[in-house]
Every structure is written in structure tokens, then in C-alpha cells.
Design a protein around this motif. Structure first.
Motif: not given
Length: 462
Positions: A88-94, A106-115, A326-328
């Protein structure tokens, strides 16, 4: 009728491990077209309210609903752990720091392509090159850098001038001033010493970098027990044990001591600039001279942005880049549109929330390359009273703050060990060592203990 965003402040912390290893991602957005959830790492009511106003403008323009969730900095690690485990991750973190960016990555929680696509859409050439470097891992952009704050050594120019002292920009000059000005009525220096406190680590990191003390070397080996680091621990221990005030010092007590006129020097972030000018009622200077002139300290304070030590090749400037990510598993399209708005049409209002600590790292647009940095210099700061910082500080001080993002130095990230920097935020071995030397412990032993603890953390994440 579209529902407006509602800020939800998380106050209960779920029981969860501080280290995210093993968590599985699962954003709450995915293909959900109902809107996005935005975690704002900020819990000051006035800043949350101002953010909601900007979010409302995005909602009106885009038709996308945004749930704003206010998260306190000291609860973020536990809350993101719980959210990741629950899918239940948020979509965006600021508002996330560089170590937090690395922990999420490190924990693969980021959508690097989207970022990365957001940075491309905004045009990478409009950003500080240094900010993009610090928020990337090779070719992968881990976060969209938004703004920076700087850590600085603040000093009483009136007292320094009366004593014939030079600006305290080196170990020798800082120690000379502390010795000359220290008395039963005035501490020569006050700096963070509280164990387990990120502010203590941040304060020491700036002092250490200036002496060539690195967390790791180019091979990724822990260097906290190196000669430059032992020298840095010894210097800071001398300052805080012999020329400061008694007891463990933290972000609140160091500011309070300087604001009371009880210290000649202290280390803090640029967020203190509006408070020192008397623009915030709940953190107002109360020195003897401040009763007649609330801005007395602002008028009689100089800043040193870079400190040099005897073993360092050059002075070092510590600061923080705060970012969006932006989270995965997020609702990618709406998340990207939101960040692009916050870094575009909403950016000036965003940095205006606290310009003293939100120095833009996106300087402008392709058509107007300096529009945001130019606007920053004119924005009113403060909470209960609003006024431009230029009303209180010299152009030299403000120019030093504005130029800071290009010169920021940080441990571990340049050596490709940013994940380690994030992992150390839980245990805080450096802050523990600083606390010990501030109480008179041997610098070499404290450095060795910190190095051993750091090696243990490093092994656990490999």
C-alpha cells in the motif's frame, strides 16, 4: 463535484523493522484512475496547509484527485516499511532526503523509468547538475531533485570584530575563536552532540568533510577510523567538551542557546534564517538586545558555508537535496503530471513555503533559465511575520546560500555507496561517537567503534 484533497497526518507508528530488506513493493495506484496518494514529509501545520493550496490548484487544472498525507520525518522509515509490506505504498513522495532516496532505491521501491521521464519532460539542463548527480545511480534517476538547504556555521560578527578574530572558516580559526570568547556567561561554540540523532551526524559530517574525512574510500571501504576522521572527532570533541554548554545538544537546544545570546557560534541549517530575523513567534530570538530589536542577531551574525581542516584538500559544504519520487506500482501518468506541476506552475509557490530552506535546484525553464532562482531571492520568508530575507541579511550571505547547491558534498554517494548512507540512518554510529567525544572520550577509540559499527551495517546490506 470533485472532492478536494484532505491532509491526513500519520501519528501512530506501526511496529516494523527499520531496515526495508525483504519488503515487496505494491503501490496503491497501479492502473487506478481515481487519483493518487501523496506523502508529504512535513508535519508543520502552516507548511502542510500551504502545500494543500498548491495541490488544490493542480486538482483544478488536471481533474486528478490527490490525497495529501503528512508524515513526520522521524516516522518515515517505519511507515514506509509498513506500507511496502502491506502493498500500500503512496504514489508520490515529496520532501525526501538523499539517504531516504537511497534506502527506497535499495529496496526497489522506486519506478526509475517514471522518475527519469519527469526529468526529461522538465529538461535536465534546467536543473543543478550537482543535484541530478546526487539523486541518480549511474544512468538511473532515483528522484526528481526539488530544493536544497545548506548547513552553515553561524557566528556573532559583533563579538568577533571586538575581539579582532577572523571569520571561523577553518579548524584553527574556529578553535581560536572558541577559546577567546568562551566565558562563564558565553559559550564559545554550541553544536549537536545528542546520540542517535541525525542532526548530530549531519553536523559532524560537514566538519569531517572539510578535513578530508570520508565515510568510505573509492573502493567502498569504511574510513571512519582513518587519521583525518580521528582528527575530526578530536577537534569536535575538544570544541563541545571544553567550550560549549553542558548536556546533550540537539536541533532545538543549539538554536535556543544561540538565540538567547549565550553562544558565539553554532551550526544549523539555513532554515534558521527567518527565525533569527524574528519572523516566527514560536522560535524567536530572546537575547538581551533582542527585546528592543528582534532582528538584532540577524544583523550581527555572519555565515561560513565551507569549513576546512588541516588534513583536507579543500573546504567542504554540507547540505541536503530534498526530492520527489514515484514508487513502484504507482499510478504513473497522474504521478508524473503532479510532479511536473509541482516543479513547474506550482514551483514558485512551493519554494515560497519556506524560502530560507527551499533553495531551488531547478533554476528556471528552457525559455526562462533563471526564473525560479530570480524569484527565490525576492520571496518573503517567515510565518507570523513575512518579509524578504534581504531586509535582514547582506547580499553576501544570501548569495552564499543561493550558490550552495552546486557545491554540496556528501559522504558515500560520490563513491557509489549511497545505500550504506541510507542504512546507517537507523543505527547512527557517528552520532554515538560524537556524543562520546563530547563527554571526553578518546577520539581514536570513538572513531574505531563507529567504523566497526559501520562495517557491520555494510556487511548486512551486501
Amino acid at each position: 463535484m470533485k472532492i478536494r484533497s484532505t491532509a491526513v497526518t500519520i501519528t501512530a507508528v506501526c511496529a516494523a523493522a527499520l531496515v526495508l530488506t525483504g519488503c515487496t513493493a505494491g503501490g496503491d495506484g497501479g492502473d487506478d484512475a481515481e487519483g493518487i496518494t501523496f506523502w508529504l514529509q512535513e508535519d508543520l501545520p502552516d507548511r502542510v496547509a500551504a502545500t494543500e493550496d498548491i495541490v488544490a490548484a493542480f486538482e483544478d487544472e488536471s481533474g486528478v484527485d490527490v490525497e495529501v498525507v503528512s508524515v513526520a520525518e522521524d516516522q518515515f522509515a517505519q511507515l514506509i516499511t509498513s506500507a511496502a509490506a502491506a502493498g500500500d505504498l503512496p504514489d508520490v513522495i515529496g520532501g525526501i532526503s538523499l539517504p531516504q532516496v537511497r534506502t527506497l532505491s535499495a529496496n526497489e521501491l522506486v519506478d526509475t523509468d517514471a522518475v527519469g521521464a519527469v526529468v526529461d519532460a522538465l529538461d535536465a539542463s534546467t536543473f543543478s547538475e550537482r543535484a541530478l548527480e546526487l539523486t541518480a545511480d549511474g544512468d538511473a534517476q532515483l528522484a526528481v531533485p526539488s530544493e536544497s538547504w545548506l548547513q552553515m556555521l553561524f557566528y556573532r560578527t559583533d563579538l568577533f570584530e571586538a575581539a579582532g578574530l577572523d571569520a571561523p572558516d577553518s579548524y584553527d580559526k574556529i578553535l581560536e575563536a572558541a577559546q577567546a570568547l568562551n566565558s562563564p556567561e558565553l559559550a564559545g561554540f554550541v553544536g549537536a552532540t545528542a546520540p542517535g540523532d541525525a542532526f548530530t551526524e549531519q553536523t559532524f559530517e560537514q566538519v569531517a568533510l572539510g578535513n578530508g574525512c570520508e565515510l568510505v574510500n573509492e573502493d567502498g571501504e569504511i574510513e571512519l577510523d582513518s587519521a583525518p576522521c580521528v582528527e575530526a572527532f578530536g577537534f569536535y570533541g575538544d570544541l563541545t567538551s571544553n567550550y560549549s554548554v553542558p548536556g546533550a545538544q540537539d536541533v532545538d537546544t543549539t538554536r535556543a542557546t544561540y538565540f538567547a545570546g549565550d553562544a558565539a557560534m553554532f551550526i544549523w541549517s539555513s532554515f534558521v534564517l527567518d527565525e533569527m530575523a524574528g519572523l516566527r513567534e514560536d522560535a524567536k530570538p530572546n537575547c538581551p538586545e533582542c527585546a528592543a530589536d528582534p532582528a538584532f542577531l540577524a544583523a550581527n551574525t555572519g555565515v561560513v558555508t565551507s569549513i576546512s581542516g588541516p588534513d583536507g584538500d579543500s573546504p567542504a559544504q554540507f547540505g541536503e537535496i530534498t526530492s520527489w519520487t514515484i514508487t513502484d506500482g504507482a499510478n504513473v501518468e497522474d504521478s508524473q503530471a503532479f510532479i511536473e506541476f509541482m516543479m513547474g506552475d506550482g514551483y514558485e509557490d512551493w519554494i515560497a513555503i519556506a524560502p530560507e530552506g527551499k533553495v531551488p535546484v531547478r533554476f528556471g525553464t528552457a525559455d526562462e533559465p533563471t526564473v525560479f532562482s530570480d524569484a527565490w531571492a525576492t520571496l518573503p520568508a517567515g510565518v507570523d511575520t513575512k518579509a524578504p530575507l534581504s531586509d535582514f541579511y547582506s547580499a553576501e550571505v544570501l548569495e552564499a546560500v543561493a550558490a550552495g547547491p552546486e557545491d554540496i558534498a556528501r559522504w558515500a554517494i560520490p563513491q557509489g555507496q549511497g545505500d550504506l548512507l541510507g542504512a546507517l540512518q537507523g543505527e547512527q554510529p557517528v552520532a554515538t561517537a560524537v556524543s562520546e567525544v563530547s563527554q571526553g572520550a578518546d577520539a581514536e577509540q570513538a572513531a574505531a567503534a563507529a567504523a566497526e559499527a559501520a562495517r557491520s551495517v555494510q556487511e548486512s546490506i551486501q
